[in-house]
Every structure is written in structure tokens, then in C-alpha cells.
Design an enzyme around this catalytic site. Sequence first.
Site, PDB file in Angstrom:
ATOM      1  CG  ASP A 124      97.517  20.397  83.152  1.00 15.88           C
ATOM      2  OD1 ASP A 124      98.058  21.377  82.609  1.00 15.88           O
ATOM      3  OD2 ASP A 124      98.163  19.513  83.747  1.00 15.88           O
ATOM      4  NE  ARG A 154     106.088  30.803  90.898  1.00 16.79           N
ATOM      5  CZ  ARG A 154     106.023  29.496  91.086  1.00 16.79           C
ATOM      6  NH1 ARG A 154     106.615  28.677  90.251  1.00 16.79           N
ATOM      7  NH2 ARG A 154     105.369  28.997  92.095  1.00 16.79           N
ATOM      8  CB  SER A 174     104.642  19.001  86.720  1.00 18.99           C
ATOM      9  OG  SER A 174     104.961  19.989  85.798  1.00 18.99           O
ATOM     10  CG  HIS A 181     100.399  21.999  85.359  1.00 20.25           C
ATOM     11  ND1 HIS A 181     100.418  20.720  84.848  1.00 20.25           N
ATOM     12  CD2 HIS A 181     101.644  22.211  85.880  1.00 20.25           C
ATOM     13  CE1 HIS A 181     101.622  20.180  85.052  1.00 20.25           C
ATOM     14  NE2 HIS A 181     102.382  21.064  85.668  1.00 20.25           N
ATOM     15  CG  ASP A 182      98.694  25.817  90.494  1.00 23.99           C
ATOM     16  OD1 ASP A 182      99.865  25.435  90.291  1.00 23.99           O
ATOM     17  OD2 ASP A 182      98.412  26.898  91.046  1.00 23.99           O
TER      18      ASP A 182
END
Lengths: 373, 373
Positions: free
Chosen positions: B317, B223, B153, B350-351
Site C-alpha cells: 500500500d 477516478r 482508509s 491499498h485496495d
Amino acid sequence: MRENSVGIVSPRSEHFDEPLNFACGQSLSTYELIFETYGELNATASNAILICHALSGHHHAAGYHREEDRKPGWWDACIGPGKPIDTQRFFVVSLNNLGGCHGSTGPTSENPQTGETFGPDFPQPQVDDWVDAQARLADRLGIDCWAAVVGGSLGGMQAMAWSLRYPDRLRHCIVIAAATKLSAQNIAFNEIARRAIMSDPGFAEGYYLREGTQPTQGLALARMVGHITYLSDDAMASRFGRELQPGDAGAEAQEFQIESYLRYQGQQFSSAFDANSYVLMTRALDQFDLTAPYEGDAVAAFTQASCNFLVLSFSTDWRFSPARSREIVDALLAAERPVSYAEIEADEGHDAFLLPIPRYLAVLDAYLKRVQG
Amino acid sequence: MRENSVGIVSPRSEHFDEPLNFACGQSLSTYELIFETYGELNATASNAILICHALSGHHHAAGYHREEDRKPGWWDACIGPGKPIDTQRFFVVSLNNLGGCHGSTGPTSENPQTGETFGPDFPQPQVDDWVDAQARLADRLGIDCWAAVVGGSLGGMQAMAWSLRYPDRLRHCIVIAAATKLSAQNIAFNEIARRAIMSDPGFAEGYYLREGTQPTQGLALARMVGHITYLSDDAMASRFGRELQPGDAGAEAQEFQIESYLRYQGQQFSSAFDANSYVLMTRALDQFDLTAPYEGDAVAAFTQASCNFLVLSFSTDWRFSPARSREIVDALLAAERPVSYAEIEADEGHDAFLLPIPRYLAVLDAYLKRVQG
């Protein structure tokens, strides 16, 4: 006068005294529905089309309220003389749903039990409650059976709910960019929107009118979140890319065009929409599940329907993707219901359903030409 | 002791007195960098790997600070004895970037010019500034040339920036789930996060420490927005679906599991992260454009590089999609740089770059086995 326009229109209002029982257990003893109509109802009342609005929509779907209005109603691309929803053939009814903030009874209305505005105490409507209210409006207008019930997004959910709840009261159901229920991701975006509103100190637990405050920042943020999900990544890229906002600010303070665009959209919205309405509308969207009474079985659900269906989706819509529309189509086919389906190539994401995209209008037009007035 | 773990680790800190000039024109006269190291530097200092962290990351990438810690560092899946970044072969350096809030100089540090905390007056870092600080840390540790610079990232952006800014100081560049620049949609999500923080009255224009307030709600919201974009729609669907949160509340108040999960994550984060740091980090992410000095030409950019590249992406992602990684690969190929690429099938969005996904670990392991220590 503008070409192909229904011209200058005026909203009407109907008052209802029979209590409306909401699915949540609460009820409204009396209520108003504001609506507009375009075209003429024929002698047999067989040419009426109901327009169901989406999250932030309202009754003003076509035409202009004043000569000087620069923007027409939100679905003027589709409604008017010679347009797909042709007002030379159809009598079009477009209302503001209960819980809204554009003239139908909602959180900013007076609660007859207390004499104060409802605020956060307005009963949480479900899609089925809106459909019930719409059915009463149909009664009032002398419409036994709609030629078609039409809606995009949350409006498409109302159209589907009509087909199960009042199967004998519509001949065609047109479901655009919708789903039988929201995904966890959809719900997550809505929860962020609600959280933004509720954590704004101006929200005052929903009693901002009484307190003389406004959750302006929170509502603007909520709209910004929504706005991202309405546009496709590609549409944002081609409209804004990474262009910087012109200005004399130094490099550090300079911002991207997408930032100022979103902020402007958020600010505009927050001065025009009621925060409690936004919370109610997003909750209704989250809680909608067409299949819930059928143990999650969409085929069993659609077996209740007896109308014809047109289902439309847009290629870059990631809020209600074509895959979600195909789920509807597959369930309808398995339930042996007549259904037409088109996936429209469009760069504009979920927003495409509001736009004059030629193939979209052509498909809608061709379908409605076959609908008898 | 935990299996394959680097075990108990302690952060170290280095103080720097040479001023660091930021790209924005401001500078830091002195600063601290906090970092951890795992494994042993060999005699020729040829086996060092630099780990660059992402938006909310920090120096604690592997192992445990205390025996009782339940969670290891954020990339413990990849770093340790026998793991892809094998601490039996490599000397691994992981730092907290300037502007962060975990021990390196940042907005919560004292501004030596004023004797007060920097707060919002901390200079806006760019990815290149972080790379410069990392290069000074390498000098201090006696590392002329990294065996590899690795990041996911925003960390992958730092790794790419290394390859252009200090082409002789790394032999391999490992870029995971990254892009040469953010899309308008990426920027839009970051802008919403910043807006949530800044519109929280507790933010006090960034001077919350001085004012004794905290933008807790805003940071939590920020967040939550980020969290949605890290997870795929599928991952959310399989983890949460439309399950309701158990509880004795009535139907109206009952909420979906995804809502309480996101809120919990937001609250946890807002008590552990500094709001000004979050604003700085997201701005650095937005402003990063590897190709800007080359008139937008990624091929011209990568022609400056002389290392080998491994580029990895994850199928679901949507924050930095495989298409964005393929842009990097295509530019590297056109620039005739040696590059390996793998798109890893993974449901987690994405995690995924943080997770022990077997094929991901296998690809990373196979590549690093060929990297000489």
C-alpha cells in the site's frame, strides 16, 4: 558573466531533405532540427557528446539566451566549463527532438503536403526515430562517433537505443534514471495525462490551432499528474508538508500549499508547451521497449552494444526506481558489457537527475574524466 | 442462497430534525441517514459494530439487494455469518455518510432553505461531523457503546476520530490502511482529481443538475487518478503488464490494457457517483488531521482514547503505507493504549483492504473472536 557557465548561447537549425521513415510507417519528407552546441569540436571530431532530452525537455540545456534570462538551460548543473560535462574538453550537442514544440519539426509546424499545421496528424515518433534523426544531425556535424550519448529519463532510453541501433557510433552510453520499458503504472499515469488533454473541449480533437482554441486546463492537469510522479513523497513532505496557503479566505476555502504549487506549475506549463507534442512524447515513452525486438530478452538486446555504460539512479525515484536501473545493469553484466553503476542518495525523486546533487555530479565527473576527448 | 452471505438486505433510512452543526460553521437543519444492518442487536445492545466507509463507499457493505445482483456489498469479504465480522454474533451497522450520494443527505438532496438541490452549497463535512452524525444514529438505534468501530482508509480515520470524540462509546477501534493525516503527495493526488472535475465545463461550478449538464469526463479522470493510487505497481504489472488491448486497430492506435481498463473504470464510476460528493469527500480526507487539536502530537491525542485498538496495514500500500500505520501504533504505545498491529503481505496495494486475503481475514477474525458481543 555567471560562473562556470557556457554564457550566452544561440540555437542553430539544420534543414533535412532526405525523407525520414518513422517506425509507425509514416514519414517526414523534409524536417528541421533545432539544436545548441557548447564547446569546440576537435580536429578529429572525437570529443562530441550528445545530450538527449526527456519528456518536456528541449535543445536549450545550458547557458542563457539573453543576458537578462534568470534561468539557464535545463541541465546547466551538469554542462559547462569545469562541470561534469566539461565544455573545455567536450563539444556538446543538444537538440529538440522531432515532434517537439521548441523549434524542431513537430505538430505546430506546417505540413508541406497540406499547407496547414500538422496538429494531430504529425506521425507518432518512436525513440528509434529520434535516434535516427540524431544520427543524421551527427552526419551533418561531421561526427562519426560520439564520445558519449547521455540522457536522463526518456533521454536515457534514447541513449540505450543508440547503443543498439548504432553500436559503432558511440564510445560511452550514460543512462540516468531510466528503464528498458515502462511499467503498467507508468503507462497509467501517462494515459491520465493524455485523457486530461483530450477530454478538454479546447483540444478539438487536436485541431485547436485551426479552431483557435487551446486545451489549457487539460494540459495543466496533465502536467500536474506528471509533476507528482517526478517528486518523491518525502520531497513533497519537506517542501510543502500540510502547510496551508496564506490568504484571507475562510477555513473552508483555504488550500494547502501543494495545491497552489501544482496548479501554478500546471498553468505555467500549459502556456509553454504544445498539447499534441505532449501526447506524442508520452506515447513514445509508453511504446518504448528496448527488448521487444529480442523477445523481451534484455541480455540479448545488450549483446548488440559495444560501448561502455554508466547507469545512475536515485534512491527516492519512484517513477524509474533504482530497481529498474539495476535491471539494466544486470542485463549488461550478463551480456558481458562494461558497466559502472551508482545509486545516488537523494530526496528529490525522479527530478533529482536535473539537480546539482554533489555525489551525482562527482560520479558523473569522475566517469567523464576517464572518457577521452 | 450464497454461502456465508447475509443474503438479501434492504436499506433503512432515519430522519433527523435536530440541527447538526458542522465544524466549518455551517449546519444542516434536518437530514436523512441511510444505512443497512446485518445480524441481530442483543438485549443489552452490547454487540453492535459500526462500519465506516471510505472515499467512494456507501451503506451497502454486505449481502445483495436483489436475487439477480451479481456483486455483493463492498465489504462482503469480511461481513457475514462465519466471517470475521460475524453476523451470527454481531449486529452490524453500515451507513452512508452525510455529503454522500447514495441516499443520505448530500449535494443531490433538496436544500430546505431554497427548495433547490444543494449542489456545491452543501456544507463541507469533516470526519468529526460524520462521527457526530453516526453517534446520533447510534442513539436512535439504542446503542450506547459500540463493541467496535471499524473502517479502512477514510473509514479508519472515522474509527480513530470516534476513539477521541466519544471515548466511552466504543470498546474496540479497528483501523485499517489509514493514517492520522494525509501526506502532501496524498493531497496532491486529490487536488488533481478535484481539478479534473472542476475544469470539466459540464461541472458548471457545481450547478450541473440545475444546468442539465454532467462533468462526466472530469469525474472519470478523477477516478482514474484515484484508481492508480489504490493499486500497487506490482499489482498493475501482474494484472496488465505491457499487454496490448486486442483489436483490429493499427499499431499506432493500439493501446495498452491498463489504459482501457482505467478508462472503463472511470466511465463506470462517473455514471454512478456525484461529482460534488467526490469533491466534498476528498476535501474531508485532505483536511483530516487527528492531531491538530493537540498541536500535532499524536501521543497527546490518543491519550484521550480508552478503547482497545487493532491497526492493520498492507505491504504494498503506497497510498497509506505500513509506515503510516506504524506511526499510529507508536503513538498508541507511547500513550499506553492497548494495541495490536499486523502488516499483511499483499500485492494489491491499498485496495487490499477490500479483498479476501487469507491472513488479513485470519487476523481480523482472531481479534474479533476476543471481542465480547
